[in-house]
Design a protein around this motif. Structure first.
Motif, mmCIF file in Angstrom:
data_model
loop_
_atom_site.group_PDB
_atom_site.id
_atom_site.type_symbol
_atom_site.label_atom_id
_atom_site.label_comp_id
_atom_site.label_asym_id
_atom_site.label_seq_id
_atom_site.Cartn_x
_atom_site.Cartn_y
_atom_site.Cartn_z
ATOM 1 N N VAL A 114 -11.293 15.320 -6.855
ATOM 2 C CA VAL A 114 -10.533 14.123 -7.256
ATOM 3 C C VAL A 114 -11.155 12.827 -6.739
ATOM 4 O O VAL A 114 -10.994 11.776 -7.359
ATOM 5 C CB VAL A 114 -9.039 14.205 -6.863
ATOM 6 C CG1 VAL A 114 -8.349 15.325 -7.615
ATOM 7 C CG2 VAL A 114 -8.844 14.364 -5.380
ATOM 8 N N HIS A 139 -4.611 4.382 -13.288
ATOM 9 C CA HIS A 139 -3.735 5.491 -12.937
ATOM 10 C C HIS A 139 -4.580 6.766 -12.735
ATOM 11 O O HIS A 139 -5.456 7.066 -13.553
ATOM 12 C CB HIS A 139 -2.763 5.652 -14.109
ATOM 13 C CG HIS A 139 -1.779 6.737 -13.945
ATOM 14 N ND1 HIS A 139 -0.984 6.847 -12.823
ATOM 15 C CD2 HIS A 139 -1.445 7.767 -14.749
ATOM 16 C CE1 HIS A 139 -0.205 7.906 -12.966
ATOM 17 N NE2 HIS A 139 -0.469 8.477 -14.123
ATOM 18 N N ASN A 140 -4.337 7.462 -11.643
ATOM 19 C CA ASN A 140 -5.019 8.734 -11.345
ATOM 20 C C ASN A 140 -6.507 8.610 -11.017
ATOM 21 O O ASN A 140 -7.233 9.599 -11.070
ATOM 22 C CB ASN A 140 -4.891 9.733 -12.514
ATOM 23 C CG ASN A 140 -3.577 10.463 -12.448
ATOM 24 O OD1 ASN A 140 -2.892 10.407 -11.423
ATOM 25 N ND2 ASN A 140 -3.225 11.138 -13.522
ATOM 26 N N SER A 141 -6.976 7.408 -10.706
ATOM 27 C CA SER A 141 -8.416 7.246 -10.444
ATOM 28 C C SER A 141 -8.800 7.735 -9.042
ATOM 29 O O SER A 141 -9.975 7.924 -8.755
ATOM 30 C CB SER A 141 -8.815 5.781 -10.615
ATOM 31 O OG SER A 141 -7.994 4.964 -9.815
ATOM 32 N N GLY A 142 -7.813 7.905 -8.153
ATOM 33 C CA GLY A 142 -8.111 8.428 -6.812
ATOM 34 C C GLY A 142 -7.797 7.451 -5.687
ATOM 35 O O GLY A 142 -8.150 7.697 -4.535
ATOM 36 N N LYS A 143 -7.094 6.365 -5.989
ATOM 37 C CA LYS A 143 -6.804 5.343 -4.971
ATOM 38 C C LYS A 143 -5.985 5.915 -3.812
ATOM 39 O O LYS A 143 -6.328 5.724 -2.644
ATOM 40 C CB LYS A 143 -6.038 4.159 -5.599
ATOM 41 C CG LYS A 143 -6.738 3.489 -6.749
ATOM 42 C CD LYS A 143 -5.941 2.310 -7.274
ATOM 43 C CE LYS A 143 -4.638 2.672 -7.948
ATOM 44 N NZ LYS A 143 -4.765 3.429 -9.202
ATOM 45 N N THR A 144 -4.891 6.602 -4.168
ATOM 46 C CA THR A 144 -4.008 7.113 -3.109
ATOM 47 C C THR A 144 -4.729 8.141 -2.245
ATOM 48 O O THR A 144 -4.612 8.120 -1.013
ATOM 49 C CB THR A 144 -2.725 7.705 -3.736
ATOM 50 O OG1 THR A 144 -2.003 6.622 -4.332
ATOM 51 C CG2 THR A 144 -1.845 8.393 -2.705
ATOM 52 N N VAL A 145 -5.484 9.035 -2.886
ATOM 53 C CA VAL A 145 -6.204 10.050 -2.112
ATOM 54 C C VAL A 145 -7.177 9.364 -1.147
ATOM 55 O O VAL A 145 -7.250 9.708 0.035
ATOM 56 C CB VAL A 145 -6.936 11.038 -3.059
ATOM 57 C CG1 VAL A 145 -7.846 11.957 -2.275
ATOM 58 C CG2 VAL A 145 -5.913 11.848 -3.858
ATOM 59 N N GLN A 188 2.193 4.794 -0.584
ATOM 60 C CA GLN A 188 2.770 4.404 -1.882
ATOM 61 C C GLN A 188 4.298 4.627 -1.875
ATOM 62 O O GLN A 188 5.050 3.775 -2.308
ATOM 63 C CB GLN A 188 2.131 5.255 -2.979
ATOM 64 C CG GLN A 188 2.447 4.768 -4.367
ATOM 65 C CD GLN A 188 1.490 5.357 -5.398
ATOM 66 O OE1 GLN A 188 0.871 6.408 -5.172
ATOM 67 N NE2 GLN A 188 1.354 4.691 -6.516
HETATM 68 N N1 LIG Z 1 -1.872 16.910 -3.259
HETATM 69 C C1 LIG Z 1 -2.521 16.977 -4.429
HETATM 70 N N2 LIG Z 1 -2.760 18.160 -5.028
HETATM 71 C C2 LIG Z 1 -3.413 18.239 -6.199
HETATM 72 N N3 LIG Z 1 -3.901 17.171 -6.878
HETATM 73 C C3 LIG Z 1 -3.684 15.963 -6.342
HETATM 74 C C4 LIG Z 1 -2.999 15.786 -5.085
HETATM 75 N N4 LIG Z 1 -2.965 14.463 -4.793
HETATM 76 C C5 LIG Z 1 -3.598 13.832 -5.810
HETATM 77 N N5 LIG Z 1 -4.033 14.723 -6.730
HETATM 78 C C6 LIG Z 1 -4.777 14.400 -7.973
HETATM 79 O O1 LIG Z 1 -5.824 13.519 -7.630
HETATM 80 C C7 LIG Z 1 -6.037 12.580 -8.676
HETATM 81 C C8 LIG Z 1 -6.020 11.170 -8.099
HETATM 82 O O2 LIG Z 1 -4.691 10.890 -7.680
HETATM 83 P P1 LIG Z 1 -4.274 9.549 -6.934
HETATM 84 O O3 LIG Z 1 -2.822 9.688 -6.603
HETATM 85 O O4 LIG Z 1 -5.203 9.295 -5.815
HETATM 86 O O5 LIG Z 1 -4.481 8.460 -8.066
HETATM 87 P P2 LIG Z 1 -4.122 6.906 -8.015
HETATM 88 O O6 LIG Z 1 -5.343 6.174 -8.409
HETATM 89 O O7 LIG Z 1 -3.493 6.570 -6.713
HETATM 90 O O8 LIG Z 1 -3.061 6.800 -9.199
HETATM 91 P P3 LIG Z 1 -1.757 5.837 -9.334
HETATM 92 O O9 LIG Z 1 -2.262 4.486 -9.737
HETATM 93 O O10 LIG Z 1 -0.995 6.499 -10.421
HETATM 94 O O11 LIG Z 1 -1.048 5.845 -8.011
HETATM 95 C C9 LIG Z 1 -4.955 12.819 -9.718
HETATM 96 O O12 LIG Z 1 -5.499 13.584 -10.777
HETATM 97 C C10 LIG Z 1 -3.922 13.635 -8.965
HETATM 98 O O13 LIG Z 1 -3.222 14.499 -9.828
#
Ligand SMILES: Nc1ncnc2c1ncn2[C@@H]1O[C@H](COP(=O)(O)OP(=O)(O)OP(=O)(O)O)[C@@H](O)[C@H]1O
Length: 246
Positions: free
Chosen positions: A16, A36-42, A75
């Motif tokens: 991810v 959305h879902n680009s990986g920011k939170t991770v 978040q």
């Molecule tokens: N605990 C987890 N288990 C499995 N997949 C995960 C987990 N956490 C995140 N992901 C996946 O990692 C990818 C990135 O998620 P992330 O939450 O980092 O995106 P984001 O950029 O923060 O999105 P948003 O703007 O919607 O908050 C997504 O495909 C998500 O489904």
């Protein structure tokens, strides 16, 4: 300095975020921008030490990340809904009043009565007794002016993850764009302030967008007799068009 070295994170074999390298200095003001879902939170969870990378490492001043030096607003902060703000603050200090005042929080309120913005501020308040050097904030949707002012005045580095560059533009100096778990841009924000020249290719089939800081592209197109438009593009559209496409 916060240093991210070759960081990759997988969940159940799914990559991810991939091979992230990043340096944030002690007074940097950085936005991590992505769709959305680009990986920011991770990435933010890894920076804050909440989760571990599958590969690579994060160092704070050359050592393993020390949570106490990082103030992190997730978040969606999770606290026990029936507890009062002061009861939660007591876990870290009995002398909580100045920290709650600084963040405009009411110590008698219960968690279930707090807005999302207030819960984020409480997450930050919990680390203030330890004089954090870094402030990490995940998602600034509907944040209050109190929170914005706190971010502006924070004496240290800030890292803000958000999907809309325009909404955080005034709070930051540097922009890191993340697309599908990879960094596609990492520069001072001024580097995103260029003109966009739009024209149709010679066969008349494709609309082409080119970015230009000088008048070079315009000059060439004029010489070739190609009709073009110069677009006044906002930073957010630039990010979507050039750096964050799927
Ligand atoms: N605990 C987890 N288990 C499995 N997949 C995960 C987990 N956490 C995140 N992901 C996946 O990692 C990818 C990135 O998620 P992330 O939450 O980092 O995106 P984001 O950029 O923060 O999105 P948003 O703007 O919607 O908050 C997504 O495909 C998500 O489904």
């Amino acid at each position: 300095m916060l240093k991210v070295i070759n960081v990759t994170k997988e969940f159940h074999g799914n990559v991810v975020i991939s091979n992230i390298n990043l340096e944030v200095r002690d007074n940097d003001k950085v936005a991590i921008i992505g769709l959305h879902n680009s990986g920011k939170t991770v990435l933010m969870e890894i920076l804050s030490g909440e989760i571990k990378p599958t590969q690579g490492k994060v160092l704070l001043d050359g050592k393993k990340v020390n949570n106490r030096k990082i103030a992190y607003a997730p978040q969606i902060p999770k606290f026990v809904p029936t507890m009062k703000v002061k009861e939660i603050m007591k876990y870290v200090t009995d002398n909580y009043d100045p920290f709650l005042d600084e963040l405009g929080l009411d110590k008698e309120k219960r968690i279930r009565d707090l807005s999302l913005d207030e819960k984020k501020r409480l997450s930050i308040a919990l680390s203030l007794p330890f004089s954090p050097k870094y402030l990490l904030f995940d998602d600034l949707s509907s944040i209050s002016n109190i929170t914005k002012d706190f971010i502006r005045k924070f004496n240290g580095a800030i890292i803000l993850a958000h999907h809309n560059l325009k909404e955080v533009w005034d709070l930051i100096d540097k922009v890191v764009i993340i697309s599908r778990g990879r960094i596609t841009f990492n520069e001072n924000k001024e580097e995103l302030l260029y003109k966009i020249v739009k024209y149709v290719d010679e066969k008349g089939e494709h609309e082409i967008w080119e970015k230009t800081k000088e008048d070079y592209a315009e000059k060439i197109l004029k010489e070739r007799g190609v009709k073009f438009d110069v677009l006044g593009v906002t930073p957010d559209e630039v990010f979507l068009y050039f750096y964050a496409r799927a």
